[in-house]
Design a protein around this motif. Structure first.
Motif, PDB file in Angstrom:
ATOM      1  N   GLN A  62      -0.914   5.235  -9.320  1.00 13.97           N
ATOM      2  CA  GLN A  62      -1.630   4.128 -10.269  1.00 13.97           C
ATOM      3  C   GLN A  62      -0.403   3.883 -11.283  1.00 13.97           C
ATOM      4  OE1 GLN A  62      -5.232   5.009 -12.050  1.00 13.97           O
ATOM      5  NE2 GLN A  62      -6.420   5.084 -10.199  1.00 13.97           N
ATOM      6  N   ASP A  63       0.321   4.886 -11.710  1.00 11.39           N
ATOM      7  CA  ASP A  63       1.252   4.456 -12.597  1.00 11.39           C
ATOM      8  C   ASP A  63       2.438   3.739 -11.924  1.00 11.39           C
ATOM      9  OD1 ASP A  63       0.306   5.500 -14.832  1.00 11.39           O
ATOM     10  OD2 ASP A  63       1.291   7.491 -14.754  1.00 11.39           O
ATOM     11  N   MET A  64       2.486   3.945 -10.669  1.00 15.58           N
ATOM     12  CA  MET A  64       3.588   3.148  -9.882  1.00 15.58           C
ATOM     13  C   MET A  64       3.097   1.564  -9.928  1.00 15.58           C
ATOM     14  SD  MET A  64       4.853   4.844  -6.565  1.00 15.58           S
ATOM     15  CE  MET A  64       4.461   6.510  -6.328  1.00 15.58           C
ATOM     16  N   GLY A  65       1.754   1.487  -9.693  1.00 15.32           N
ATOM     17  CA  GLY A  65       1.332   0.011  -9.652  1.00 15.32           C
ATOM     18  C   GLY A  65       0.256  -0.022  -8.242  1.00 15.32           C
ATOM     19  N   HIS A  66       0.409   0.857  -7.865  1.00 10.14           N
ATOM     20  CA  HIS A  66      -0.558   1.028  -6.225  1.00 10.14           C
ATOM     21  C   HIS A  66      -2.033   0.645  -6.710  1.00 10.14           C
ATOM     22  CE1 HIS A  66       2.556   1.253  -3.108  1.00 10.14           C
ATOM     23  NE2 HIS A  66       2.986   2.339  -3.712  1.00 10.14           N
ATOM     24  N   LYS A  67      -2.530  -0.277  -5.667  1.00 18.17           N
ATOM     25  CA  LYS A  67      -4.021  -0.320  -5.787  1.00 18.17           C
ATOM     26  C   LYS A  67      -4.738  -0.210  -4.529  1.00 18.17           C
ATOM     27  CE  LYS A  67      -4.174  -2.795  -9.960  1.00 18.17           C
ATOM     28  NZ  LYS A  67      -2.978  -1.841 -10.664  1.00 18.17           N
ATOM     29  N   ARG A  68      -3.871   0.040  -3.526  1.00 13.43           N
ATOM     30  CA  ARG A  68      -4.601   0.202  -2.037  1.00 13.43           C
ATOM     31  C   ARG A  68      -3.805   1.571  -1.454  1.00 13.43           C
ATOM     32  NH1 ARG A  68      -5.598  -3.848   2.377  1.00 13.43           N
ATOM     33  NH2 ARG A  68      -5.671  -5.393   0.748  1.00 13.43           N
ATOM     34  N   LEU A  69      -4.731   2.235  -1.067  1.00 14.87           N
ATOM     35  CA  LEU A  69      -4.125   3.854  -0.192  1.00 14.87           C
ATOM     36  C   LEU A  69      -4.537   3.753   1.132  1.00 14.87           C
ATOM     37  CD1 LEU A  69      -4.609   6.419  -3.207  1.00 14.87           C
ATOM     38  CD2 LEU A  69      -2.533   4.932  -2.878  1.00 14.87           C
ATOM     39  N   ALA A  70      -3.867   4.412   1.853  1.00 18.72           N
ATOM     40  CA  ALA A  70      -4.275   5.011   3.264  1.00 18.72           C
ATOM     41  C   ALA A  70      -4.186   6.559   3.273  1.00 18.72           C
ATOM     42  CB  ALA A  70      -3.160   4.464   4.346  1.00 18.72           C
ATOM     43  N   ILE A  71      -5.391   7.112   3.327  1.00 21.61           N
ATOM     44  CA  ILE A  71      -5.338   8.667   3.135  1.00 21.61           C
ATOM     45  C   ILE A  71      -5.075   9.086   4.413  1.00 21.61           C
ATOM     46  CG2 ILE A  71      -6.518   8.820   1.028  1.00 21.61           C
ATOM     47  CD1 ILE A  71      -9.045   9.423   2.737  1.00 21.61           C
ATOM     48  N   GLU A  72      -4.482  10.362   4.561  1.00 25.32           N
ATOM     49  CA  GLU A  72      -3.937  10.899   5.912  1.00 25.32           C
ATOM     50  C   GLU A  72      -4.169  12.308   5.753  1.00 25.32           C
ATOM     51  OE1 GLU A  72      -1.747   8.995   7.916  1.00 25.32           O
ATOM     52  OE2 GLU A  72      -1.610   7.419   6.634  1.00 25.32           O
ATOM     53  N   ALA A 113       7.518   2.847  -1.597  1.00 26.49           N
ATOM     54  CA  ALA A 113       7.770   4.500  -2.372  1.00 26.49           C
ATOM     55  C   ALA A 113       7.070   5.420  -1.607  1.00 26.49           C
ATOM     56  CB  ALA A 113       7.268   4.132  -3.816  1.00 26.49           C
ATOM     57  N   SER A 114       6.553   5.537  -0.455  1.00 24.66           N
ATOM     58  CA  SER A 114       5.945   6.552  -0.018  1.00 24.66           C
ATOM     59  C   SER A 114       6.417   7.994   0.311  1.00 24.66           C
ATOM     60  CB  SER A 114       5.667   6.181   1.532  1.00 24.66           C
ATOM     61  OG  SER A 114       5.366   4.959   1.688  1.00 24.66           O
ATOM     62  N   PHE A 138       0.685  -1.106  -0.017  1.00 26.28           N
ATOM     63  CA  PHE A 138       0.057  -0.006   0.211  1.00 26.28           C
ATOM     64  C   PHE A 138       0.717   1.222  -0.103  1.00 26.28           C
ATOM     65  CE2 PHE A 138       0.025   1.976   4.220  1.00 26.28           C
ATOM     66  CZ  PHE A 138       0.987   1.414   4.898  1.00 26.28           C
ATOM     67  N   ALA A 139       0.261   2.392  -0.110  1.00 26.70           N
ATOM     68  CA  ALA A 139       1.109   3.628  -0.033  1.00 26.70           C
ATOM     69  C   ALA A 139       0.010   4.721   0.813  1.00 26.70           C
ATOM     70  CB  ALA A 139       1.043   4.374  -1.577  1.00 26.70           C
ATOM     71  N   PRO A 140       0.752   5.620   1.400  1.00 24.50           N
ATOM     72  CA  PRO A 140      -0.227   6.588   2.094  1.00 24.50           C
ATOM     73  C   PRO A 140      -0.277   7.606   1.082  1.00 24.50           C
ATOM     74  CG  PRO A 140       2.272   6.811   2.694  1.00 24.50           C
ATOM     75  CD  PRO A 140       2.369   5.570   1.517  1.00 24.50           C
ATOM     76  N   LEU A 141      -1.494   8.523   1.207  1.00 24.36           N
ATOM     77  CA  LEU A 141      -1.895   9.733   0.469  1.00 24.36           C
ATOM     78  C   LEU A 141      -2.240  10.701   1.374  1.00 24.36           C
ATOM     79  CD1 LEU A 141      -2.078  11.223  -2.147  1.00 24.36           C
ATOM     80  CD2 LEU A 141      -4.352  10.220  -2.245  1.00 24.36           C
TER      81      LEU A 141
END
Ligand code: SAM
Length: 482
Positions: free
Chosen positions: A140-150, A350-351, A97-100
Motif C-alpha cells: 500500500q505504501d508503494m501505491g498498489h491497489k490490486r494484488l495477485a496472491i500466489e 516492483a514485484s 498490480f503486484a503479486p503477493l
C-alpha cells in the motif's frame, strides 16, 4: 480416440490433441497463402457498430495461420491491427498490480519450479497473518491497489482456510490512504466447493496457468503430486465457473513445449469457455520460463526469442480481442515496452517473488520463485508508462460495481470504456500521484491527466471526473468511481 468438441467438459475433447495437430498442419500449409491471410486479417480488424466498435476475433485455426506466417508485410499488418484493437477496447490505459507470495510450501514435483518438494535448499516460508499485514502495508505504501496472491500447493501448510484467512486480512487493512481493492488468486486447481468459498471471500480473477496443453509433456513435467492430474488441472476453469467465479485468467508457461502447440491450445481453451459459459477468459498471461533456484531454463528446449514472443502476443490480441492481457516482471523493460503496444493491458510493477519480499530492504533470493528482469520501483514504472503515452490505472471499479464476466465483456463490446474506464483511470491515477509519487512523476502525471480529460466524450462525465480529480488533490477523500 477422443473427438474434438469445444462444448464438452472433458479436457481431451475441448483441448483435443488431434485437432491441435491438424491445426498446425493447416497453418503450415497456408502460411504463404496470401489470399487466406488477407481474409483472416480483414476478419480480425475492428469495425464500427451503432453503439461503438466491435471485433469478430479469430478461431484457433485462423489465428494459427497468422502465427505461422512470416511474410514481413503481413506480420507488420498483424502488429498494426493488434495495436488498433488494443486502443479500441482498452484505450491507452494499463492496469497496475503486484503479486503477493503467501507460501512456498509445495507437495508437487514440477520440473521448472523451484518450489518442487525435492528442492531442499530453498528456504521454505509461510506468512503469518501479522506478516501478511506487514507485506500489504508495504505494498500500500508503494501505491498498489490490486494484488495477485500466489502460493504453492500444500493441503497441510496452505489449506484453503489459510488462503481465505489471508484474503480477509488483506481486505481489512486500511493504512493511511491505502487499500487493496481487488485480490486476484493464483493457486492450484481445486474443487467447486473451494472455488465457491473463494468467490464468497470476494476475489477478483481466479488465475491458473495451464503450463502446457501438451498432455504427454505435462505428465513428464509434473511427475508427482496432485498437479500430475492433467484432466483435473485442465478442467479447473469449468469448476471455477461452476463455483460462481466468472472472471478467470488463462496462461501457458512459454518455453516448456512448442509454442505453436501451446498457442492453439490456449485459443481453444478460450473458445471452450465462451462455448460453455458464454464468456471467455477475463485475462491471458504470457509467462516465459526463467532461471530460478535449482532451475536452469536452458534444459527446456523450447525457449522462444523476443521477436516470436511479441508475435504470439499480437496473435492472441487478434484472436481474443476482449480479453485482458498480462505481462509480468519476468520480462525486461524493453520487452514489456514492445508488448504494451501489441495488446498488453495489465502489468505488474516492483514485484518481489519471494515470500515476505516486500518487507525486506534488499531483494531476497533465498525464497524467490524466479528471477525478476524488470527491477524498477513502482514510481519508475508509472513514470515510464506515462512517458510512453500510456495511462497507468489503479482502477478496480468494474469488479466492485459487479461488472464482471459477461457484464464486463458487454461494457467492453459496446465501446463504453471511454465513458467509464477512462475517468476511473484518471481518478485513480490522481490518487496515486497525490499519495505516493515522486515530484517528477507527479509533474508528468498531472500534465497527462489534463490532456486525457479532454478525450472523455460526454460533457457531464468529463465534468464529474474533473471535479473529483480536484477533490482528490485538495482533500483526503478517496475511492471515487463510475
Ligand atoms: N501453485 C499454483 C499452481 O500450481 O498453479 C500456482 C502458483 S505459482 C506461484 C505461479 C506460476 O509461476 C506457475 O503457474 C508457473 O507457471 C510459474 N512459474 C513456476 N516456475 C517458474 C519459472 N522458473 N519461471 C517462470 N515462471 C515460473
Amino acid at each position: 480416440m477422443a473427438v474434438y468438441n469445444p462444448k464438452s467438459l472433458k479436457a481431451e475433447e475441448f483441448i483435443n490433441d488431434e485437432e491441435i495437430k491438424a491445426t498446425l498442419e493447416y497453418a503450415e500449409q497456408n502460411k504463404n497463402n496470401v489470399e487466406l491471410i488477407d481474409s483472416i486479417l480483414e476478419k480480425a480488424r475492428p469495425y464500427k457498430t451503432e453503439t461503438g466498435v466491435a471485433c469478430k476475433g479469430l478461431t484457433h485455426r485462423e489465428a494459427s495461420v497468422l502465427l505461422a506466417c512470416d511474410i514481413p508485410e503481413k506480420v507488420e499488418e498483424m502488429y498494426r491491427i493488434a495495436e488498433e484493437i488494443k486502443l479500441a477496447f482498452y484505450g491507452n490505459r494499463i492496469v497496475m498490480f503486484a503479486p503477493l507470495y503467501l507460501s512456498n510450501y509445495c507437495v508437487n514435483g514440477c520440473l521448472y519450479c523451484p518450489y518442487h518438494y525435492k528442492n531442499k535448499h530453498i528456504t521454505r516460508k509461510k506468512l503469518t497473518q501479522d506478516e501478511v499485514r506487514q507485506e500489504v502495508i508495504a505494498l500500500q505504501d508503494m501505491g498498489h491497489k490490486r494484488l495477485a496472491i500466489e502460493a504453492g500447493e500444500d493441503p497441510v501448510n496452505n489449506p484453503i482456510e489459510y488462503i481465505l484467512e489471508c484474503i480477509d486480512t488483506i481486505y481489512s487493512i486500511k493504512h493511511k490512504n491505502g487499500a487493496i481493492r481487488r485480490v486476484n488468486v493464483n493457486i492450484a486447481a481445486t474443487t467447486v466447493e473451494n472455488y465457491r468459498r473463494l468467490k464468497d471471500a470476494g476475489i477478483g480473477t481466479y488465475i491458473l496457468f495451464q503450463e502446457t496443453y501438451h498432455k504427454k509433456s505435462y505428465l513428464e513435467l509434473h511427475p508427482t503430486g496432485p498437479k500430475h492430474d492433467y484432466d483435473y488441472h485442465t478442467e479447473a476453469m469449468d469448476r471455477a465457473m461452476e463455483g460462481g467465479i466468472d472472471d478467470v485468467g488463462l496462461g501457458v508457461l512459454f518455453g516448456l513445449e512448442m509454442y505453436k502447440y501451446e498457442f492453439a491450445g490456449l485459443i481453444m481453451h478460450a473458445e471452450h469457455l465462451e462455448a460453455v459459459h458464454g464468456v471467455g477468459p477475463h485475462t491471458i498471461s504470457v509467462p516465459r520460463v526463467k532461471h530460478a533456484d535449482d532451475i536452469d531454463p536452458d534444459v527446456f528446449d523450447n525457449s522462444i526469442p523476443d521477436e516470436m514472443f511479441e508475435k504470439i502476443i499480437a496473435c492472441i490480441r487478434l484472436a481474443v480481442p476482449y480479453t485482458g492481457m498480462i505481462i509480468s516482471t519476468r520480462e525486461s523493460e524493453k520487452v514489456r515496452g514492445n508488448a504494451l503496444r501489441l495488446g498488453i493491458s495489465q502489468i505488474s510493477g516492483a514485484s518481489r517473488t519471494s515470500v515476505g519480499g516486500y518487507t525486506e530492504e534488499e531483494r531476497p533470493h533465498d525464497s524467490e520463485q524466479f528471477d525478476v528482469s524488470d527491477q524498477r520501483t513502482l514510481d519508475e514504472v508509472v513514470r515510464w508508462l506515462m512517458e510512453l503515452g500510456h495511462i497507468p490505472s489503479f482502477c478496480t471499479a468494474c469488479y466492485r460495481e459487479g461488472r464482471t464476466g459477461d457484464r464486463f465483456m458487454s461494457l467492453c463490446k459496446s465501446g463504453q470504456i471511454l465513458n467509464c474506464c477512462h475517468p476511473n483511470a484518471l481518478m485513480t491515477l490522481t490518487e496515486y500521484l497525490v499519495d505516493y509519487a515522486s515530484d517528477e512523476t507527479k509533474r508528468i502525471g498531472f500534465e497527462l491527466i489534463e490532456r486525457e480529460l479532454k478525450k472523455i466524450p460526454r460533457d457531464r462525465i468529463r465534468e464529474i471526473a474533473s471535479k473529483n480529480i480536484e477533490d482528490i488533490k485538495n482533500s483526503n477523500r478517496r475511492d471515487f468511481r463510475f
